[in-house]
Design a protein around this motif. Structure first.
Motif, short mmCIF file in Angstrom:
data_model
loop_
_atom_site.label_atom_id
_atom_site.label_comp_id
_atom_site.label_asym_id
_atom_site.label_seq_id
_atom_site.Cartn_x
_atom_site.Cartn_y
_atom_site.Cartn_z
N ALA A 1 0.82 -1.22 0.00
CA ALA A 1 0.00 0.00 0.00
C ALA A 1 0.84 1.26 0.00
O ALA A 1 0.42 2.30 -0.51
CB ALA A 1 -0.94 -0.01 1.21
N GLY B 1 2.83 4.27 -0.76
CA GLY B 1 3.13 5.01 -1.98
C GLY B 1 2.56 4.37 -3.24
O GLY B 1 3.17 4.44 -4.30
N VAL B 2 1.38 3.74 -3.09
CA VAL B 2 0.81 3.04 -4.24
C VAL B 2 0.45 4.06 -5.32
O VAL B 2 -0.06 5.14 -5.04
CB VAL B 2 -0.43 2.21 -3.81
N SER B 3 0.78 3.71 -6.56
CA SER B 3 0.50 4.67 -7.63
C SER B 3 -0.88 4.42 -8.21
O SER B 3 -1.40 3.31 -8.16
CB SER B 3 1.56 4.57 -8.72
N ALA B 4 -1.49 5.47 -8.73
CA ALA B 4 -2.81 5.36 -9.33
C ALA B 4 -2.73 4.49 -10.58
O ALA B 4 -1.73 4.50 -11.29
CB ALA B 4 -3.35 6.74 -9.67
N VAL B 5 -3.79 3.71 -10.80
CA VAL B 5 -3.85 2.88 -12.00
C VAL B 5 -4.60 3.63 -13.09
O VAL B 5 -5.73 4.06 -12.89
CB VAL B 5 -4.57 1.54 -11.69
#
Lengths: 213, 191
Positions: free
Chosen positions: A11, A13-17
């Motif tokens: 989770a 720093g998860v980047s947007a898809v």
């Protein structure tokens, strides 16, 4: 590593898809594959000279429709197989419809033909090269289709590979139609179909290991 | 009948809540995504414990493997699709994959098609995983391992990680993405 730590790791720093961008990327790869098939066809075999005359014959369009419906069908099935939890339903059965329609046409053509001309309706002048030519033409699309499928998540890798292969085979058959002089339904129902099934079979075999994740 | 109706309501409630969290996570909201994974891990654990009654030691490894798969394939979730079906298909795929790898064919005779069961119960009591993902992380190349360590374990920003590694920011993102996919592959090969 504890599961909670793994969750934090995933989770953090998860980047947007960007679904849009992913779709554009897939479309571009498939576009390149299709272009490759078309270029291969034009440069290697060439478009038949009498295309304008052929376009007046219903069987020319029936041949295109046969490949095109299988193309749409294979694409639909491949799309559903590419995402976990999508219902494939009866879509694979729908693929049999164009084949059965063509076989019906073939049966009628053979039934109406004089016995001595039936051999020609089935073998034409090019049965020995037709399936292999279609399979070769489909090669660029084949690579593209498996490449795109690999970026997705098929839970049935062999089937997904087969659908991708059939998609490429149908593109190959569609391109080959602009070169090939054969218009008899029995010929198309056997040798065109065989040409499309070669990449489908290859896709199924390759898919069972290439498409695992 | 009324019991079934209750189960349906609970499953629906979970579906709606988890789906909302995932969609926020897909938009890049880390906290919502963490909550999604946390809640999901409990559901997966309960589901897999029920399914792998004969293989209790495999459960936590498989929970982790499924979470990593959910993360790596999260771009394949279609917002129009029930989340339950998507999660169930992934969990089932990973479970069958594990069972195949164990080559215990008799275990495959379990009926595996009970989609709704994936959200009916939750078990937040994590057992110990036998496989150590941190150890597998060390097997990645520096180019993939360091971006993961900086952005994912140390919680640094992509910009900081880019500076520390001398890579561009988009290269850092790609390296994290590829590294986590490689990790899934290492897990498959390790067991």
């Amino acid at each position: 590593m504890k599961t909670d730590q793994l969750i934090t790791l995933l989770a953090n720093g998860v980047s947007a898809v960007d679904g849009q961008q992913a779709r554009r990327h897939s479309a571009m790869i498939l576009g390149c594959g299709t272009l490759g098939t078309v270029l291969l066809m034009v440069m290697w075999l060439g478009v038949r000279r009498d295309l304008a005359d052929a376009a007046l014959l219903p069987m020319f369009w029936a041949k295109l429709a046969f490949a095109a419906t299988l193309l749409v069908g294979a694409y639909t099935v491949a799309l559903r197989l590419s995402r976990p939890g999508m219902r494939v339903g009866h879509a694979p059965l729908a693929l049999a419809v164009p084949v059965l329609v063509l076989w019906l046409l073939a049966a009628v053509a053979l039934g109406m033909a004089a016995p001595e001309s039936r051999g020609y309706l089935i073998l034409g002048v090019s049965w020995q090269v037709c399936p292999i030519n279609i399979a070769l033409l489909s090669a660029p699309s084949f690579v593209a289709a498996l490449w795109v499928m690999r970026s997705l998540a098929p839970v049935r890798p062999a089937l997904a590979g087969a659908a991708s292969g059939l998609f490429a085979g149908a593109l190959g058959a569609l391109a080959y139609s602009f070169y090939c002089p054969e218009l008899a339904a029995p010929f198309i129902g056997i040798w065109y179909l065989l040409g499309m099934l070669i990449p489908a079979l290859a896709g199924g075999m390759i898919g069972s290991w290439l498409l695992r994740w | 009948m009324s019991v079934n109706a209750n189960v349906d309501v609970n499953v629906n409630g979970t579906e709606i809540r988890l789906r909302a969290l995932l969609l926020r996570g897909l938009a890049g909201e880390s906290a919502a995504y963490q909550q999604f994974l946390q809640d999901l891990s409990g559901r997966l654990r309960a589901f897999l414990r029920g399914r792998l009654a004969g293989l209790p030691d495999e459960v936590e490894d498989l929970v982790q493997e499924t979470l990593l798969a959910v993360h790596n394939q999260r771009h394949t979730y279609d917002a129009a699709q029930p989340l339950t079906a998507w999660v169930y298909a992934i969990a089932r795929y990973k479970m069958i994959d594990m069972l195949r790898r164990r080559a215990k064919r008799d275990a495959l005779h379990d009926p595996l098609d009970d989609e709704l069961a994936v959200f009916t119960a939750s078990d937040q009591d994590a057992g110990d995983a036998r496989r150590d993902i941190a150890g597998l992380l060390d097997q990645l190349s520096d180019g993939q391992r360091l971006p993961i360590i900086y952005t994912k374990l140390e919680g640094r920003s992509v910009a900081e990680a880019a500076q520390l590694t001398g890579m561009s920011e988009s290269a850092v993102k790609v390296a994290v993405h590829r590294g986590l996919k490689k990790l899934a592959l290492l897990i498959r090969n390790a067991s």
